[in-house]
Design a protein around this motif. Sequence first.
Motif, mmCIF file in Angstrom:
data_model
loop_
_atom_site.group_PDB
_atom_site.id
_atom_site.type_symbol
_atom_site.label_atom_id
_atom_site.label_comp_id
_atom_site.label_asym_id
_atom_site.label_seq_id
_atom_site.Cartn_x
_atom_site.Cartn_y
_atom_site.Cartn_z
ATOM 1 N N GLY A 33 7.943 49.574 -13.348
ATOM 2 C CA GLY A 33 7.217 50.287 -14.725
ATOM 3 C C GLY A 33 5.693 49.842 -15.640
ATOM 4 N N THR A 34 5.164 49.108 -15.247
ATOM 5 C CA THR A 34 3.575 48.912 -15.690
ATOM 6 C C THR A 34 2.596 49.514 -14.570
ATOM 7 O OG1 THR A 34 5.063 45.894 -16.526
ATOM 8 C CG2 THR A 34 2.024 47.220 -16.224
ATOM 9 N N MET A 35 3.874 49.524 -13.039
ATOM 10 C CA MET A 35 2.704 50.162 -11.901
ATOM 11 C C MET A 35 2.577 51.744 -13.045
ATOM 12 S SD MET A 35 3.522 51.174 -8.418
ATOM 13 C CE MET A 35 4.187 52.150 -9.263
ATOM 14 N N VAL A 36 3.697 52.129 -12.784
ATOM 15 C CA VAL A 36 2.682 53.292 -13.156
ATOM 16 C C VAL A 36 2.580 53.810 -14.528
ATOM 17 C CG1 VAL A 36 4.714 55.841 -14.649
ATOM 18 C CG2 VAL A 36 5.782 54.461 -12.486
ATOM 19 N N LEU A 37 3.061 53.014 -15.505
ATOM 20 C CA LEU A 37 2.433 53.623 -17.242
ATOM 21 C C LEU A 37 0.590 52.796 -16.821
ATOM 22 C CD1 LEU A 37 2.586 53.520 -20.321
ATOM 23 C CD2 LEU A 37 2.420 50.704 -19.905
ATOM 24 N N VAL A 38 0.217 52.163 -16.007
ATOM 25 C CA VAL A 38 -1.479 51.909 -15.815
ATOM 26 C C VAL A 38 -1.814 53.850 -14.692
ATOM 27 C CG1 VAL A 38 -2.751 50.667 -14.718
ATOM 28 C CG2 VAL A 38 -1.269 49.774 -15.662
ATOM 29 N N LEU A 39 -0.935 53.324 -13.677
ATOM 30 C CA LEU A 39 -1.436 54.613 -13.041
ATOM 31 C C LEU A 39 -1.448 56.013 -14.035
ATOM 32 C CD1 LEU A 39 -2.215 55.507 -9.966
ATOM 33 C CD2 LEU A 39 0.375 56.021 -9.881
ATOM 34 N N LEU A 40 -0.901 56.282 -14.409
ATOM 35 C CA LEU A 40 -0.543 57.089 -15.038
ATOM 36 C C LEU A 40 -1.203 57.341 -16.781
ATOM 37 C CD1 LEU A 40 3.013 58.689 -15.016
ATOM 38 C CD2 LEU A 40 1.119 58.606 -13.641
ATOM 39 N N GLY A 41 -1.337 56.766 -17.333
ATOM 40 C CA GLY A 41 -2.270 56.825 -18.455
ATOM 41 C C GLY A 41 -3.610 56.471 -17.925
ATOM 42 N N CYS A 42 -3.575 55.537 -17.690
ATOM 43 C CA CYS A 42 -5.694 55.616 -17.431
ATOM 44 C C CYS A 42 -6.121 56.086 -16.897
ATOM 45 C CB CYS A 42 -5.732 54.215 -16.915
ATOM 46 S SG CYS A 42 -5.044 51.970 -17.428
ATOM 47 N N GLY A 43 -4.554 57.144 -15.492
ATOM 48 C CA GLY A 43 -5.555 57.710 -15.060
ATOM 49 C C GLY A 43 -5.711 58.953 -15.768
#
Length: 228
Positions: free
Chosen positions: A10-20
């Motif tokens: 979940g944290t990986m997805v948050l960082v990848l999509l948000g920061c992406g």
Amino acid sequence: MKKYVAELVGTMVLVLLGCGAAVFSGGAAGTVGAGTGTLGVALAFGLAVVAMAYAIGGISGCHINPAITLGVWFSGRMNTKDAVMYMVFQVAGAILGSLILTLLVTTGAHDGPTWTGSNGFGVGETAQAFVAEAVFTFIFVLVVLGSTDEKKGAGNLAGLAIGLSLVLIHIVCIPITGTSVNPARSIGPALMEGGQALEQLWLFIVAPFVGAAFSALVWKFIGTSEEK
């Protein structure tokens, strides 16, 4: 272990999509999606939380944020072992998401904005940034604690409430600090970017924890049923 891995993903997805969103379409001229700006980045973070809330919420509760975990632990809703393990896996997930994003950035042409959650503020703005991160984390964690409360919470709508509150927080806070309100979300990108991002990382860890702890205290007071 399943709930820990769920927090990592979940944290990986948050960082990848948000920061992406911040990297590739947060306002970089000449790039696909340019002009998305503050609102687009805010929506990316908020919608990522909504998506993960309904994907892994039934497994781990979908904290995907050490500040939320601290608030939940401080409120007496989870034991110390789980709290520590959640934070460890959240940071690991953030680093993994940052590595994937770094790979995407370095394997193609890109000239976008910073993505660590820091606007590169000067010494004179540190106090402002600290207050902003602490206060907005306080608001965010309070929404989480209230909406997920077993008796007073929002039930199946909790994920939506949490995600939309994060959108609102980003809209207001992005111009101030770039918005983190999540230590793990800042640790991963800062390790990839280095330099000033690492120098200012302490603020994006300490301030959210301060806000989360205060939020837990407030919720303990207002969320406790009155004695007859």
